[in-house]
Enzyme design. Sequence first.
Site, PDB file in Angstrom:
ATOM      1  N   ASN A   8       0.877  -1.181   0.000  1.00  0.00           N
ATOM      2  CA  ASN A   8       0.000   0.000   0.000  1.00  0.00           C
ATOM      3  C   ASN A   8       0.908   1.223   0.000  1.00  0.00           C
ATOM      4  O   ASN A   8       1.518   1.544   1.011  1.00  0.00           O
ATOM      5  CB  ASN A   8      -0.895  -0.012   1.252  1.00  0.00           C
ATOM      6  CG  ASN A   8      -1.696   1.276   1.398  1.00  0.00           C
ATOM      7  OD1 ASN A   8      -1.743   2.099   0.478  1.00  0.00           O
ATOM      8  ND2 ASN A   8      -2.322   1.454   2.556  1.00  0.00           N
ATOM      9  N   LYS A  10       0.096   4.228  -0.172  1.00  0.00           N
ATOM     10  CA  LYS A  10      -0.540   5.422   0.428  1.00  0.00           C
ATOM     11  C   LYS A  10      -0.334   6.617  -0.511  1.00  0.00           C
ATOM     12  O   LYS A  10      -0.282   6.419  -1.724  1.00  0.00           O
ATOM     13  CB  LYS A  10      -0.004   5.650   1.844  1.00  0.00           C
ATOM     14  CG  LYS A  10      -0.099   4.363   2.678  1.00  0.00           C
ATOM     15  CD  LYS A  10       0.075   4.556   4.142  1.00  0.00           C
ATOM     16  CE  LYS A  10      -0.093   3.205   4.847  1.00  0.00           C
ATOM     17  NZ  LYS A  10      -0.046   3.302   6.286  1.00  0.00           N
ATOM     18  N   HIS A  93      -9.519   1.287   5.102  1.00  0.00           N
ATOM     19  CA  HIS A  93      -8.203   1.487   5.730  1.00  0.00           C
ATOM     20  C   HIS A  93      -8.368   2.459   6.901  1.00  0.00           C
ATOM     21  O   HIS A  93      -9.172   3.394   6.825  1.00  0.00           O
ATOM     22  CB  HIS A  93      -7.204   2.035   4.712  1.00  0.00           C
ATOM     23  CG  HIS A  93      -5.803   2.000   5.245  1.00  0.00           C
ATOM     24  ND1 HIS A  93      -5.328   2.946   6.107  1.00  0.00           N
ATOM     25  CD2 HIS A  93      -4.803   1.100   5.072  1.00  0.00           C
ATOM     26  CE1 HIS A  93      -4.079   2.631   6.445  1.00  0.00           C
ATOM     27  NE2 HIS A  93      -3.738   1.525   5.825  1.00  0.00           N
ATOM     28  N   GLU A  95      -6.771   4.873   7.840  1.00  0.00           N
ATOM     29  CA  GLU A  95      -6.587   6.296   7.514  1.00  0.00           C
ATOM     30  C   GLU A  95      -7.842   6.877   6.854  1.00  0.00           C
ATOM     31  O   GLU A  95      -8.107   8.075   6.988  1.00  0.00           O
ATOM     32  CB  GLU A  95      -5.328   6.454   6.633  1.00  0.00           C
ATOM     33  CG  GLU A  95      -4.067   6.205   7.463  1.00  0.00           C
ATOM     34  CD  GLU A  95      -2.907   5.561   6.727  1.00  0.00           C
ATOM     35  OE1 GLU A  95      -2.885   5.596   5.484  1.00  0.00           O
ATOM     36  OE2 GLU A  95      -2.014   5.011   7.410  1.00  0.00           O
ATOM     37  N   GLU A 164      -5.223  -4.691  10.652  1.00  0.00           N
ATOM     38  CA  GLU A 164      -4.190  -3.665  10.791  1.00  0.00           C
ATOM     39  C   GLU A 164      -4.419  -2.902  12.093  1.00  0.00           C
ATOM     40  O   GLU A 164      -5.211  -1.948  12.126  1.00  0.00           O
ATOM     41  CB  GLU A 164      -4.257  -2.684   9.620  1.00  0.00           C
ATOM     42  CG  GLU A 164      -3.982  -3.307   8.275  1.00  0.00           C
ATOM     43  CD  GLU A 164      -3.381  -2.307   7.302  1.00  0.00           C
ATOM     44  OE1 GLU A 164      -2.308  -2.596   6.771  1.00  0.00           O
ATOM     45  OE2 GLU A 164      -3.955  -1.221   7.103  1.00  0.00           O
ATOM     46  N   GLY A 170       2.750   2.449  10.618  1.00  0.00           N
ATOM     47  CA  GLY A 170       3.708   3.533  10.419  1.00  0.00           C
ATOM     48  C   GLY A 170       4.452   3.936  11.682  1.00  0.00           C
ATOM     49  O   GLY A 170       5.128   4.961  11.711  1.00  0.00           O
ATOM     50  N   SER A 208       3.602  -2.027  10.198  1.00  0.00           N
ATOM     51  CA  SER A 208       5.061  -2.076  10.372  1.00  0.00           C
ATOM     52  C   SER A 208       5.654  -3.436  10.024  1.00  0.00           C
ATOM     53  O   SER A 208       6.642  -3.862  10.627  1.00  0.00           O
ATOM     54  CB  SER A 208       5.457  -1.654  11.800  1.00  0.00           C
ATOM     55  OG  SER A 208       5.080  -0.302  12.036  1.00  0.00           O
TER      56      SER A 208
HETATM   57  P1  13P Z   1       3.129   0.463   7.559  1.00  0.00           P
HETATM   58  O1  13P Z   1       3.631  -0.836   6.976  1.00  0.00           O
HETATM   59  O2  13P Z   1       3.845   1.650   7.037  1.00  0.00           O
HETATM   60  O3  13P Z   1       3.038   0.397   9.032  1.00  0.00           O
HETATM   61  O4  13P Z   1       1.626   0.630   7.018  1.00  0.00           O
HETATM   62  C1  13P Z   1       0.738  -0.421   7.135  1.00  0.00           C
HETATM   63  C2  13P Z   1      -0.489  -0.088   6.391  1.00  0.00           C
HETATM   64  O5  13P Z   1      -1.242   0.791   6.776  1.00  0.00           O
HETATM   65  C3  13P Z   1      -0.757  -0.836   5.158  1.00  0.00           C
HETATM   66  O6  13P Z   1      -2.048  -0.584   4.688  1.00  0.00           O
END
Ligand code: 13P
Length: 246
Positions: A8, A10, A93, A95, A164, A170, A208
């Site tokens: 992803n 982002k 997601h 976010e 997640e 992150g 992560s």
């Molecule tokens: P990270 O791997 O950067 O923690 O992000 C995970 C994520 O949100 C994947 O959709």
Amino acid sequence: MKKRIFGNWKMNGSLASNAALLDALAQGVQAGACDVAVCAPAPYLAQLQAVLAGSAIGIGAQDLSAHTEGAYTGEVSGAMLREFGVRYVLVGHSERRQYHAESDELVARKAQAALACGITPVVCVGETLAQREAGETEAVVRRQLAAVVQVNGHCLSEIVLAYEPVWAIGTGKTATPAQAQAVHAVLRAQLLAATTAAGRIPVLYGGSMNASNASELLSQMDIDGGLVGGASLKAADFLRIVACAQ
Ligand code: 13P
């Protein structure tokens, strides 16, 4: 079950940086033991379609509209995504839930809209740190999944699910393999109660994930793959994670 490693990106990338990353991935990923896809920002889907044609890497988007067409400024429909070869789309997601106030019901309808277009929704669920500390993890992920089950009952076996934990995204704080497995087992049980085809639904872990922790996470009984954020932006890191899944 065949493992899946989905990246992803982002809101990252540019035509130039994507070209380098995609070339390296297309060369480094062979069809076989593991399914690989990258979920890119919508403006780059045409680039992915061109560069990844004939490769073993699937194309994913990061969101779609719950509507099919019409006066929804700024939204992108599943049918539009299909025209760019999109096979997967993230829905719910954290976010999107956090910054765009997406409710469980909206996420469920987005999953439905994806399925109606023949796109596999990758439904994301997960608790915040406050919810985990309050002992609410199980209730939160069960509630998020229940909305999707309710709306998509008969096509449920066509989804991909991703756990997640928000506190692991992150932050460099990965859930321990045992913590992740415990939640995956809860989700698996809920899927089994909802459909006889639950065994077909992959449940990915995200938060992560990196080349150092991927092997142990992926060896857990109910972890069928990874949804990788930051580490999917560097070809070498992402390819190392893919290698862990093979
Ligand atoms: P990270 O791997 O950067 O923690 O992000 C995970 C994520 O949100 C994947 O959709």
